[in-house]
Design an enzyme around this catalytic site. Structure first.
Site, short mmCIF file in Angstrom:
data_model
loop_
_atom_site.label_atom_id
_atom_site.label_comp_id
_atom_site.label_asym_id
_atom_site.label_seq_id
_atom_site.Cartn_x
_atom_site.Cartn_y
_atom_site.Cartn_z
N ASP A 130 42.08 65.92 7.95
CA ASP A 130 42.00 66.25 9.38
C ASP A 130 43.31 66.84 9.86
O ASP A 130 43.34 67.80 10.64
CB ASP A 130 41.67 65.01 10.20
CG ASP A 130 40.55 64.20 9.58
OD1 ASP A 130 39.47 64.16 10.16
OD2 ASP A 130 40.77 63.61 8.50
N HIS A 175 39.39 57.88 9.64
CA HIS A 175 38.87 59.21 9.31
C HIS A 175 37.39 59.24 9.68
O HIS A 175 36.53 58.83 8.91
CB HIS A 175 39.06 59.46 7.80
CG HIS A 175 38.37 60.70 7.30
ND1 HIS A 175 38.68 61.96 7.73
CD2 HIS A 175 37.37 60.85 6.39
CE1 HIS A 175 37.91 62.85 7.11
NE2 HIS A 175 37.11 62.20 6.29
N ASN A 188 33.51 58.52 1.46
CA ASN A 188 33.40 58.07 2.86
C ASN A 188 32.45 56.89 3.04
O ASN A 188 31.52 56.74 2.25
CB ASN A 188 32.91 59.25 3.72
CG ASN A 188 34.05 60.11 4.18
OD1 ASN A 188 35.11 59.61 4.57
ND2 ASN A 188 33.86 61.42 4.14
N ARG A 195 27.17 61.87 0.31
CA ARG A 195 27.91 62.54 1.37
C ARG A 195 27.02 62.60 2.62
O ARG A 195 25.82 62.37 2.55
CB ARG A 195 28.33 63.94 0.94
CG ARG A 195 27.16 64.84 0.59
CD ARG A 195 27.52 66.27 0.77
NE ARG A 195 27.78 66.93 -0.51
CZ ARG A 195 27.85 68.25 -0.62
NH1 ARG A 195 27.69 69.01 0.43
NH2 ARG A 195 28.08 68.81 -1.78
N ARG A 251 29.98 59.45 9.22
CA ARG A 251 30.53 58.95 7.95
C ARG A 251 30.23 57.46 7.81
O ARG A 251 30.00 56.97 6.71
CB ARG A 251 32.04 59.20 7.91
CG ARG A 251 32.41 60.67 7.83
CD ARG A 251 33.93 60.83 7.84
NE ARG A 251 34.32 62.22 7.73
CZ ARG A 251 34.52 63.02 8.78
NH1 ARG A 251 34.33 62.56 10.00
NH2 ARG A 251 34.89 64.27 8.60
N ARG A 265 43.63 70.33 8.63
CA ARG A 265 42.77 71.22 9.42
C ARG A 265 43.40 71.52 10.79
O ARG A 265 43.41 72.66 11.25
CB ARG A 265 41.41 70.55 9.67
CG ARG A 265 40.48 70.66 8.49
CD ARG A 265 39.15 70.00 8.83
NE ARG A 265 38.25 70.11 7.69
CZ ARG A 265 37.31 69.24 7.38
NH1 ARG A 265 37.15 68.16 8.12
NH2 ARG A 265 36.53 69.43 6.36
N1 LIG Z 1 38.13 61.58 2.65
C1 LIG Z 1 37.91 62.86 2.91
O1 LIG Z 1 38.71 63.53 3.55
C2 LIG Z 1 36.61 63.47 2.41
C3 LIG Z 1 36.39 64.86 2.51
C4 LIG Z 1 35.19 65.37 2.02
C5 LIG Z 1 34.24 64.52 1.45
N2 LIG Z 1 34.48 63.18 1.39
C6 LIG Z 1 33.53 62.25 0.78
O2 LIG Z 1 33.65 62.36 -0.64
C7 LIG Z 1 32.40 62.01 -1.24
C8 LIG Z 1 31.98 63.12 -2.20
O3 LIG Z 1 31.71 64.31 -1.47
P1 LIG Z 1 31.12 65.60 -2.23
O4 LIG Z 1 31.00 66.65 -1.21
O5 LIG Z 1 31.89 65.84 -3.47
O6 LIG Z 1 29.66 65.05 -2.61
P2 LIG Z 1 28.73 65.57 -3.81
O7 LIG Z 1 27.36 65.10 -3.48
O8 LIG Z 1 28.97 67.02 -4.06
O9 LIG Z 1 29.29 64.76 -5.09
C9 LIG Z 1 29.18 63.38 -5.24
C10 LIG Z 1 29.14 63.09 -6.73
O10 LIG Z 1 29.15 61.69 -6.94
C11 LIG Z 1 28.31 61.42 -8.06
N3 LIG Z 1 27.91 60.02 -8.08
C12 LIG Z 1 27.00 59.40 -7.29
N4 LIG Z 1 26.90 58.11 -7.65
C13 LIG Z 1 27.77 57.90 -8.66
C14 LIG Z 1 28.12 56.78 -9.46
N5 LIG Z 1 27.56 55.57 -9.28
N6 LIG Z 1 29.05 56.95 -10.44
C15 LIG Z 1 29.64 58.16 -10.65
N7 LIG Z 1 29.34 59.26 -9.93
C16 LIG Z 1 28.42 59.13 -8.94
C17 LIG Z 1 27.15 62.39 -7.88
O11 LIG Z 1 26.43 62.58 -9.09
C18 LIG Z 1 27.87 63.65 -7.42
O12 LIG Z 1 28.22 64.50 -8.49
C19 LIG Z 1 31.42 61.77 -0.09
O13 LIG Z 1 31.33 60.39 0.19
C20 LIG Z 1 32.06 62.53 1.07
O14 LIG Z 1 31.66 62.03 2.32
C21 LIG Z 1 35.65 62.65 1.84
#
Ligand SMILES: NC(=O)c1ccc[n+]([C@@H]2O[C@H](COP(=O)([O-])OP(=O)(O)OC[C@H]3O[C@@H](n4cnc5c(N)ncnc54)[C@H](O)[C@@H]3O)[C@@H](O)[C@H]2O)c1
Length: 225
Positions: free
Chosen positions: A166, A193, A138, A99, A106, A169
């Protein structure tokens, strides 16, 4: 000959039921677990599977959900590092990956998360060839395209979450400003996004008295403050 205990705790179901609406969440961080709770509370699946590389955290999160089973109707909650737990999913939600750090865009996540997609998507499709995929990691629009290419699935089965968050929000902020519920406020954030998205405003009767000068600038100022 079976004992009294074995007779008393006989398994009444016999063979295991095949899931009809199984959902798998890959990545059980903040976003993955928020998805899991929503799926369980809204009764969307007859089986929920969780996959993550961080096995200790995964085990803890799974136990928390399993111990809450009394309050859910989903009979089966499973998890594992191995993608075999995701087999025969109807929907796979991908939230795995890095993240943003503070001040990071992003788009800066792209290479790290593309590498993760390369390592997980073929295995997911191998176990659930008929699934639909919802991509959340992302930069979501780029990764959705990458996942579509990696998966070999039809375009209609790989969906990105886009600017839904978004837009939600935005509608909340308008509602807060006007003192009405977000469902009565209408508008969309469109585009990628990320930092280049913009908004469109749909004028509705219940907001028709409100000046339309509220636009992107106001929204950005509001978010900054
Ligand atoms: N699209 C959206 O609107 C939106 C909103 C919020 C967050 N996000 C994105 O979602 C993603 C997750 O965000 P988060 O806050 O939950 O992050 P986080 O760090 O809390 O969780 C990410 C998880 O992915 C796991 N992970 C990493 N590599 C992996 C793999 N190879 N296989 C399986 N699991 C794996 C990690 O162990 C962790 O538990 C990020 O990329 C963030 O930018 C998108």
């Amino acid at each position: 000959m079976s004992t009294v205990k074995e007779k008393l705790i006989e398994n009444l179901i016999g063979e295991e039921k095949i899931s009809q609406s199984k959902i798998t969440i890959v990545g059980t961080g903040a976003v993955g677990m928020a998805c899991a709770i929503c799926i369980l509370l809204k009764d969307l699946a007859d089986e929920l599977a969780l996959v993550d590389v961080a096995v200790d955290k995964l085990k803890g999160e799974t136990m928390d959900l399993q111990h809450g089973s009394l309050f859910f109707n989903t009979p089966k909650i499973t998890s594992g590092k191995d993608y075999s737990v995701s087999a025969n999913s109807k929907l796979v939600i991908v939230t795995a990956g890095a993240r943003q750090q503070e001040g990071e865009s992003r788009l800066a996540l792209v290479q790290r998360n593309v590498n993760i997609m390369k390592s997980i998507i073929p295995t997911i499709v191998h176990h659930s060839p008929d699934c639909k995929m919802l991509i959340v990691s992302n930069p979501v629009d780029i990764l959705t395209y990458v996942v579509w290419k990696l998966s070999g699935l039809p375009a209609t089965r790989v969906i990105g979450s886009g600017c839904n968050l978004d837009s939600a929000r935005f509608r909340y902020l308008i509602g807060e400003k006007l003192g009405v519920h977000p469902t009565s406020c209408h508008g969309w954030i469109i585009g990628e996004h990320g930092d280049s998205s913009g908004l469109i405003w749909i004028k509705r009767r219940n907001l028709s008295q409100y000046p339309l000068c509220l636009g992107t600038k106001w929204y950005l100022r509001y978010c900054e403050s």
